[in-house]
Design a protein around this motif. Structure first.
Motif, PDB file in Angstrom:
ATOM      1  N   ILE A  78      37.727  16.549  54.857  1.00  0.00           N
ATOM      2  CA  ILE A  78      37.155  15.931  56.047  1.00  0.00           C
ATOM      3  C   ILE A  78      35.678  16.278  56.050  1.00  0.00           C
ATOM      4  N   VAL A  79      34.830  15.251  56.107  1.00  0.00           N
ATOM      5  CA  VAL A  79      33.385  15.439  56.125  1.00  0.00           C
ATOM      6  C   VAL A  79      32.849  14.771  57.386  1.00  0.00           C
ATOM      7  N   THR A  80      32.079  15.524  58.154  1.00  0.00           N
ATOM      8  CA  THR A  80      31.474  14.957  59.359  1.00  0.00           C
ATOM      9  C   THR A  80      30.066  14.473  59.044  1.00  0.00           C
ATOM     10  N   ASP A  81      29.576  13.636  59.914  1.00  0.00           N
ATOM     11  CA  ASP A  81      28.170  13.237  59.854  1.00  0.00           C
ATOM     12  C   ASP A  81      27.374  14.301  60.614  1.00  0.00           C
ATOM     13  N   TRP A  82      26.074  14.196  60.579  1.00  0.00           N
ATOM     14  CA  TRP A  82      25.248  15.144  61.316  1.00  0.00           C
ATOM     15  C   TRP A  82      25.534  15.023  62.801  1.00  0.00           C
ATOM     16  N   TYR A  83      25.651  16.173  63.447  1.00  0.00           N
ATOM     17  CA  TYR A  83      25.898  16.216  64.890  1.00  0.00           C
ATOM     18  C   TYR A  83      24.826  17.077  65.552  1.00  0.00           C
ATOM     19  N   ALA A  84      24.188  16.506  66.553  1.00  0.00           N
ATOM     20  CA  ALA A  84      23.208  17.253  67.331  1.00  0.00           C
ATOM     21  C   ALA A  84      23.760  17.447  68.735  1.00  0.00           C
ATOM     22  N   ASN A  85      23.819  18.683  69.156  1.00  0.00           N
ATOM     23  CA  ASN A  85      24.265  19.003  70.495  1.00  0.00           C
ATOM     24  C   ASN A  85      23.228  18.459  71.485  1.00  0.00           C
ATOM     25  N   PRO A  86      23.658  17.684  72.491  1.00  0.00           N
ATOM     26  CA  PRO A  86      22.696  17.137  73.459  1.00  0.00           C
ATOM     27  C   PRO A  86      21.873  18.223  74.155  1.00  0.00           C
ATOM     28  N   LYS A  87      22.403  19.427  74.259  1.00  0.00           N
ATOM     29  CA  LYS A  87      21.668  20.523  74.886  1.00  0.00           C
ATOM     30  C   LYS A  87      20.622  21.133  73.947  1.00  0.00           C
ATOM     31  N   ASN A  88      20.739  20.844  72.655  1.00  0.00           N
ATOM     32  CA  ASN A  88      19.800  21.375  71.669  1.00  0.00           C
ATOM     33  C   ASN A  88      19.507  20.296  70.629  1.00  0.00           C
ATOM     34  N   PRO A  89      18.746  19.246  70.996  1.00  0.00           N
ATOM     35  CA  PRO A  89      18.535  18.110  70.080  1.00  0.00           C
ATOM     36  C   PRO A  89      17.664  18.441  68.869  1.00  0.00           C
ATOM     37  N   GLY A  90      17.035  19.592  68.829  1.00  0.00           N
ATOM     38  CA  GLY A  90      16.195  19.958  67.692  1.00  0.00           C
ATOM     39  C   GLY A  90      16.973  20.629  66.565  1.00  0.00           C
ATOM     40  N   GLU A  91      18.274  20.587  66.662  1.00  0.00           N
ATOM     41  CA  GLU A  91      19.123  21.217  65.649  1.00  0.00           C
ATOM     42  C   GLU A  91      20.329  20.312  65.417  1.00  0.00           C
ATOM     43  N   ARG A  92      20.761  20.196  64.172  1.00  0.00           N
ATOM     44  CA  ARG A  92      21.964  19.408  63.875  1.00  0.00           C
ATOM     45  C   ARG A  92      22.798  20.106  62.820  1.00  0.00           C
ATOM     46  N   VAL A  93      24.098  19.787  62.845  1.00  0.00           N
ATOM     47  CA  VAL A  93      25.060  20.459  61.970  1.00  0.00           C
ATOM     48  C   VAL A  93      25.959  19.415  61.315  1.00  0.00           C
ATOM     49  N   LYS A  94      26.328  19.687  60.092  1.00  0.00           N
ATOM     50  CA  LYS A  94      27.262  18.859  59.332  1.00  0.00           C
ATOM     51  C   LYS A  94      28.334  19.785  58.780  1.00  0.00           C
ATOM     52  N   VAL A  95      29.611  19.373  58.862  1.00  0.00           N
ATOM     53  CA  VAL A  95      30.719  20.237  58.456  1.00  0.00           C
ATOM     54  C   VAL A  95      31.585  19.530  57.421  1.00  0.00           C
ATOM     55  N   THR A  96      32.022  20.293  56.428  1.00  0.00           N
ATOM     56  CA  THR A  96      32.990  19.825  55.443  1.00  0.00           C
ATOM     57  C   THR A  96      34.161  20.791  55.457  1.00  0.00           C
ATOM     58  N   VAL A  97      35.361  20.239  55.636  1.00  0.00           N
ATOM     59  CA  VAL A  97      36.567  21.062  55.620  1.00  0.00           C
ATOM     60  C   VAL A  97      37.446  20.585  54.472  1.00  0.00           C
ATOM     61  N   SER A  98      37.904  21.531  53.676  1.00  0.00           N
ATOM     62  CA  SER A  98      38.832  21.236  52.582  1.00  0.00           C
ATOM     63  C   SER A  98      40.121  21.995  52.832  1.00  0.00           C
ATOM     64  N   ILE A  99      41.224  21.286  52.773  1.00  0.00           N
ATOM     65  CA  ILE A  99      42.549  21.910  52.860  1.00  0.00           C
ATOM     66  C   ILE A  99      43.094  21.881  51.444  1.00  0.00           C
ATOM     67  N   VAL A 100      43.316  23.047  50.889  1.00  0.00           N
ATOM     68  CA  VAL A 100      43.601  23.151  49.457  1.00  0.00           C
ATOM     69  C   VAL A 100      45.046  23.504  49.121  1.00  0.00           C
ATOM     70  N   ASP A 101      45.917  23.528  50.132  1.00  0.00           N
ATOM     71  CA  ASP A 101      47.304  23.899  49.871  1.00  0.00           C
ATOM     72  C   ASP A 101      48.198  23.196  50.875  1.00  0.00           C
ATOM     73  N   GLN A 102      49.490  23.117  50.564  1.00  0.00           N
ATOM     74  CA  GLN A 102      50.445  22.523  51.496  1.00  0.00           C
ATOM     75  C   GLN A 102      51.023  23.554  52.452  1.00  0.00           C
ATOM     76  N   ASP A 103      50.747  24.823  52.217  1.00  0.00           N
ATOM     77  CA  ASP A 103      51.258  25.870  53.089  1.00  0.00           C
ATOM     78  C   ASP A 103      50.293  26.124  54.232  1.00  0.00           C
ATOM     79  N   LEU A 104      50.845  26.540  55.350  1.00  0.00           N
ATOM     80  CA  LEU A 104      50.031  26.907  56.507  1.00  0.00           C
ATOM     81  C   LEU A 104      49.611  28.359  56.326  1.00  0.00           C
ATOM     82  N   ARG A 105      48.490  28.535  55.637  1.00  0.00           N
ATOM     83  CA  ARG A 105      47.959  29.872  55.355  1.00  0.00           C
ATOM     84  C   ARG A 105      46.452  29.839  55.542  1.00  0.00           C
ATOM     85  N   ALA A 106      45.891  30.980  55.848  1.00  0.00           N
ATOM     86  CA  ALA A 106      44.447  31.057  56.074  1.00  0.00           C
ATOM     87  C   ALA A 106      43.659  30.690  54.813  1.00  0.00           C
TER      88      ALA A 106
END
Length: 154
Positions: A78-106
């Motif tokens: 799952i890859v997000t686009d850039w997100y800027a918090n309306p309370k802090n528009p001078g900063e933005r974040v992008k997140v990538t999440v990879s799930i690498v197993d079928q088990d529910l483990r950390a």
């Protein structure tokens, strides 16, 4: 009548022997144990996608406030686009999440984040605090566990 009585005794012996052998076979194979509860269907690997479904749904839920660029349920990305918090528009974040197993483990979850800050009208890369990534992982794992508990209870 003698043959009939003898035949009945032999028939009874065969029936009793069959019952004893059948009972022993059931006990030897473990079929005499109680069946597992139907809630076990909520096991971590019961899924119609390529990765753990609880981690997948929890990730989508945790990132629901961010615009999504890419989702691949078979690959677990799952890859997000850039997100800027309306309370802090001078900063933005992008997140990538990879799930690498079928088990529910950390260790089946990998989160990476990129951060940029606005300087003179240009976006410049900035470091992401490790605690931010860790907190997002914790949120996703907690949601996944809650989803699993709800599936077992329901």
């Amino acid at each position: 009548m003698i043959k009939t009585a003898k035949a009945r005794r032999n028939t009874r012996k065969l029936i009793v022997r069959g019952i004893v052998i059948g009972t022993m076979a059931v006990l030897a194979t473990g079929c005499g144990k109680k069946e597992r509860p139907k809630a076990d269907l909520a096991a971590s690997q019961v899924t119609t996608i390529g990765v753990n479904s609880y981690l997948w749904r929890a990730t989508l839920d945790a990132l629901s406030f961010m615009p999504l660029l890419q989702t691949d349920s078979n690959g677990g990305v799952i890859v997000t686009d850039w997100y800027a918090n309306p309370k802090n528009p001078g900063e933005r974040v992008k997140v990538t999440v990879s799930i690498v197993d079928q088990d529910l483990r950390a260790d089946a979850l990998r989160v990476a984040a990129s951060r940029q800050v606005s300087q003179s009208g240009q976006w410049v890369d900035a470091p992401v605090q490790a605690a931010t990534v860790q907190k997002l992982e914790d949120i996703i794992l907690t949601k996944a566990r809650d989803l699993r508990r709800a599936a077992i209870a329901g």
